[in-house]
Design a protein around this motif. Structure first.
Motif, PDB file in Angstrom:
ATOM      1  N   VAL A 229      -1.442  13.765   6.143  1.00 28.06           N
ATOM      2  CA  VAL A 229      -1.900  15.048   5.625  1.00 28.06           C
ATOM      3  C   VAL A 229      -0.702  15.764   5.037  1.00 28.06           C
ATOM      4  CG1 VAL A 229      -1.615  16.228   7.865  1.00 28.06           C
ATOM      5  CG2 VAL A 229      -3.261  17.116   6.195  1.00 28.06           C
ATOM      6  N   HIS A 230      -0.935  16.591   4.032  1.00 31.26           N
ATOM      7  CA  HIS A 230       0.217  17.231   3.379  1.00 31.26           C
ATOM      8  C   HIS A 230       0.958  18.171   4.317  1.00 31.26           C
ATOM      9  CE1 HIS A 230       2.820  19.029   0.471  1.00 31.26           C
ATOM     10  NE2 HIS A 230       2.322  20.224   0.707  1.00 31.26           N
ATOM     11  N   ALA A 231       0.236  19.121   4.909  1.00 31.89           N
ATOM     12  CA  ALA A 231       0.904  20.160   5.699  1.00 31.89           C
ATOM     13  C   ALA A 231       0.565  20.078   7.182  1.00 31.89           C
ATOM     14  CB  ALA A 231       0.531  21.541   5.154  1.00 31.89           C
ATOM     15  N   GLY A 232      -0.719  20.163   7.515  1.00 30.75           N
ATOM     16  CA  GLY A 232      -1.118  20.137   8.919  1.00 30.75           C
ATOM     17  C   GLY A 232      -2.576  20.514   9.082  1.00 30.75           C
ATOM     18  N   PHE A 233      -2.949  20.861  10.294  1.00 31.49           N
ATOM     19  CA  PHE A 233      -4.296  21.326  10.598  1.00 31.49           C
ATOM     20  C   PHE A 233      -4.209  22.147  11.877  1.00 31.49           C
ATOM     21  CE2 PHE A 233      -3.788  17.329  12.778  1.00 31.49           C
ATOM     22  CZ  PHE A 233      -4.390  17.507  14.012  1.00 31.49           C
ATOM     23  N   THR A 234      -5.233  22.932  12.146  1.00 31.39           N
ATOM     24  CA  THR A 234      -5.190  23.843  13.294  1.00 31.39           C
ATOM     25  C   THR A 234      -6.233  23.562  14.358  1.00 31.39           C
ATOM     26  OG1 THR A 234      -6.632  25.449  12.198  1.00 31.39           O
ATOM     27  CG2 THR A 234      -4.257  25.714  11.868  1.00 31.39           C
ATOM     28  N   SER A 235      -7.306  22.846  14.015  1.00 34.22           N
ATOM     29  CA  SER A 235      -8.391  22.635  14.969  1.00 34.22           C
ATOM     30  C   SER A 235      -7.960  21.743  16.131  1.00 34.22           C
ATOM     31  CB  SER A 235      -9.597  22.003  14.268  1.00 34.22           C
ATOM     32  OG  SER A 235     -10.592  21.659  15.216  1.00 34.22           O
ATOM     33  N   MET A 236      -8.302  22.145  17.348  1.00 32.99           N
ATOM     34  CA  MET A 236      -8.020  21.329  18.526  1.00 32.99           C
ATOM     35  C   MET A 236      -8.845  20.044  18.547  1.00 32.99           C
ATOM     36  SD  MET A 236      -5.661  22.988  20.098  1.00 32.99           S
ATOM     37  CE  MET A 236      -5.077  23.557  18.506  1.00 32.99           C
TER      38      MET A 236
ATOM     39  N   THR B  29       0.858  -1.182   0.000  1.00 29.23           N
ATOM     40  CA  THR B  29       0.000   0.000   0.000  1.00 29.23           C
ATOM     41  C   THR B  29       0.892   1.228   0.000  1.00 29.23           C
ATOM     42  OG1 THR B  29      -1.853  -1.055   1.135  1.00 29.23           O
ATOM     43  CG2 THR B  29      -1.672   1.334   1.346  1.00 29.23           C
ATOM     44  N   LEU B  30       0.601   2.174  -0.902  1.00 29.60           N
ATOM     45  CA  LEU B  30       1.427   3.365  -1.065  1.00 29.60           C
ATOM     46  C   LEU B  30       0.610   4.604  -0.723  1.00 29.60           C
ATOM     47  CD1 LEU B  30       3.012   2.424  -4.523  1.00 29.60           C
ATOM     48  CD2 LEU B  30       3.926   1.948  -2.232  1.00 29.60           C
ATOM     49  N   ILE B  31       1.099   5.397   0.227  1.00 26.98           N
ATOM     50  CA  ILE B  31       0.431   6.635   0.633  1.00 26.98           C
ATOM     51  C   ILE B  31       1.330   7.805   0.261  1.00 26.98           C
ATOM     52  CG2 ILE B  31      -0.564   7.948   2.541  1.00 26.98           C
ATOM     53  CD1 ILE B  31      -0.949   5.280   4.015  1.00 26.98           C
ATOM     54  N   PHE B  32       0.861   8.637  -0.650  1.00 29.04           N
ATOM     55  CA  PHE B  32       1.628   9.776  -1.133  1.00 29.04           C
ATOM     56  C   PHE B  32       1.129  11.051  -0.460  1.00 29.04           C
ATOM     57  CE2 PHE B  32       1.943   6.548  -4.378  1.00 29.04           C
ATOM     58  CZ  PHE B  32       3.252   6.646  -4.839  1.00 29.04           C
ATOM     59  N   LEU B  33       2.064  11.860   0.037  1.00 32.02           N
ATOM     60  CA  LEU B  33       1.721  13.017   0.868  1.00 32.02           C
ATOM     61  C   LEU B  33       1.519  14.317   0.094  1.00 32.02           C
ATOM     62  CD1 LEU B  33       4.045  12.353   3.937  1.00 32.02           C
ATOM     63  CD2 LEU B  33       1.554  12.124   3.826  1.00 32.02           C
ATOM     64  N   GLY B  34       1.528  14.255  -1.236  1.00 31.59           N
ATOM     65  CA  GLY B  34       1.215  15.448  -2.013  1.00 31.59           C
ATOM     66  C   GLY B  34       2.423  16.179  -2.552  1.00 31.59           C
TER      67      GLY B  34
ATOM     68  N   TYR C 258       1.714  11.826   9.825  1.00 37.08           N
ATOM     69  CA  TYR C 258       2.736  11.903   8.782  1.00 37.08           C
ATOM     70  C   TYR C 258       2.448  13.102   7.891  1.00 37.08           C
ATOM     71  CZ  TYR C 258       4.040   7.194  10.201  1.00 37.08           C
ATOM     72  OH  TYR C 258       4.458   6.113  10.933  1.00 37.08           O
ATOM     73  N   ILE C 259       3.467  13.932   7.676  1.00 31.13           N
ATOM     74  CA  ILE C 259       3.300  15.134   6.870  1.00 31.13           C
ATOM     75  C   ILE C 259       4.444  15.273   5.865  1.00 31.13           C
ATOM     76  CG2 ILE C 259       2.111  16.361   8.736  1.00 31.13           C
ATOM     77  CD1 ILE C 259       4.755  18.062   8.976  1.00 31.13           C
ATOM     78  N   GLY C 260       4.243  16.181   4.901  1.00 34.39           N
ATOM     79  CA  GLY C 260       5.288  16.658   4.017  1.00 34.39           C
ATOM     80  C   GLY C 260       5.364  18.172   4.176  1.00 34.39           C
ATOM     81  N   HIS C 261       5.470  18.882   3.055  1.00 31.61           N
ATOM     82  CA  HIS C 261       5.324  20.340   2.965  1.00 31.61           C
ATOM     83  C   HIS C 261       6.521  21.141   3.480  1.00 31.61           C
ATOM     84  CE1 HIS C 261       3.201  24.047   2.324  1.00 31.61           C
ATOM     85  NE2 HIS C 261       3.201  24.372   3.593  1.00 31.61           N
ATOM     86  N   THR C 262       7.037  20.817   4.651  1.00 27.70           N
ATOM     87  CA  THR C 262       8.167  21.564   5.219  1.00 27.70           C
ATOM     88  C   THR C 262       9.437  20.731   5.054  1.00 27.70           C
ATOM     89  OG1 THR C 262       6.724  22.622   6.851  1.00 27.70           O
ATOM     90  CG2 THR C 262       9.091  22.689   7.267  1.00 27.70           C
ATOM     91  N   PRO C 263      10.333  21.114   4.150  1.00 28.08           N
ATOM     92  CA  PRO C 263      11.512  20.280   3.878  1.00 28.08           C
ATOM     93  C   PRO C 263      12.407  20.122   5.108  1.00 28.08           C
ATOM     94  CG  PRO C 263      11.206  21.928   2.156  1.00 28.08           C
ATOM     95  CD  PRO C 263      10.273  22.293   3.271  1.00 28.08           C
ATOM     96  N   THR C 264      12.842  18.899   5.341  1.00 30.90           N
ATOM     97  CA  THR C 264      13.783  18.671   6.443  1.00 30.90           C
ATOM     98  C   THR C 264      15.132  19.310   6.152  1.00 30.90           C
ATOM     99  OG1 THR C 264      14.573  16.555   5.535  1.00 30.90           O
ATOM    100  CG2 THR C 264      12.668  16.477   7.019  1.00 30.90           C
ATOM    101  N   THR C 265      15.380  19.630   4.878  1.00 31.40           N
ATOM    102  CA  THR C 265      16.622  20.320   4.534  1.00 31.40           C
ATOM    103  C   THR C 265      16.674  21.718   5.158  1.00 31.40           C
ATOM    104  OG1 THR C 265      15.570  20.897   2.425  1.00 31.40           O
ATOM    105  CG2 THR C 265      17.127  19.066   2.416  1.00 31.40           C
TER     106      THR C 265
END
Length: 242
Positions: free
Chosen positions: A127-134, A30-35, A182-189
């Motif tokens: 999710v690609h980036a994140g979310f804000t709702s508590m 199963t492959l999950i791609f983060l965008g 699991y997220i992407g969006h913000t490079p670990t570099t």
């Protein structure tokens, strides 16, 4: 049978093929791609074609990133904006014109069917980036946060520095709903790393493929991971994203 999560590709078709080979992907995985499949290197259209091909052989989950939002609007309506064009959009348009894929309905359907987030049976959130709702995703949340938010990542980085006993007693509200995120969006570099970073319950899998880093596939059960070569080596005549 493995479940593997893949970070931001940004048109790096050569890197995608490389990590699929290095991880020895089979149809049982199963492959999950983060965008953020597009914008950056010169092969965005080829990248989407490969992802569509994978969806026919594997169980795939495709999350929407901010760059995918822009590209999807262009394919559907011809809509562009200066920010997108300046951050890889022009290269994506050129790849679609060069390959002729701009007329393929399968590509439009691919972008139209992207998910804002995915929650698996073990309560792991992707999710690609994140979310804000508590209260968690899907509740009192602006859709754009899934593509743009970085406060979740910043909160995880801060939580990682807190005493574990304190965290057990007073866990950050947004993280209480999920076993892992699991997220992407913000490079670990940005943090001088080309490998995935774990902070509290969150794994950042964007290892800078858009820039000077690598593309990463990670097994969410074992946490083993495989990486491509650095993208500038795969595309030596190109600059990648600005």
């Amino acid at each position: 049978m493995r479940t593997l999560v893949i970070g931001d590709i940004h048109g790096g078709h050569k890197a995608l093929l490389q990590v699929l080979d290095r991880a020895k992907i089979t149809s049982r995985d199963t492959l999950i791609f983060l965008g953020d499949y597009v914008d950056g290197w010169s092969q965005s259209a080829e990248t989407i074609e490969k992802l569509i091909e994978l969806s026919l052989s594997n169980n795939c989950v495709f999350i929407k990133g901010n760059h995918d939002l822009w590209c999807g609007l262009w394919l559907e309506r011809g809509t562009t904006n200066p920010v997108w064009l300046a951050h890889g959009g022009q290269e994506t348009i050129q790849s679609y014109i060069r390959t002729g894929y701009v007329t393929k309905d399968t590509h439009k359907r691919f972008f139209n069917n992207l998910q804002d987030y995915y929650l698996d049976k073990n309560n792991r959130l992707f999710v690609h980036a994140g979310f804000t709702s508590m209260h968690g995703v899907g509740k009192e949340e602006y859709e754009s946060n899934y593509y743009w938010d970085r406060t979740l990542w910043e909160a995880a980085m801060l939580a990682a520095k807190v005493n574990q006993e304190t965290l057990n007693s007073y866990p950050p509200e947004r993280f209480k709903h999920y076993s892992e995120i699991y997220i992407g969006h913000t490079p670990t570099t940005n943090y001088d790393q080309t490998t995935p970073i774990k902070a509290y319950k969150l794994w950042n899998i964007d290892t800078g493929a858009a820039f000077t880093g690598k593309l990463t596939i990670l097994d969410i059960d074992t946490k083993n991971y495989w990486q491509s070569d650095v993208l500038p080596m795969l595309y030596p005549e190109e600059k990648g994203r600005n």
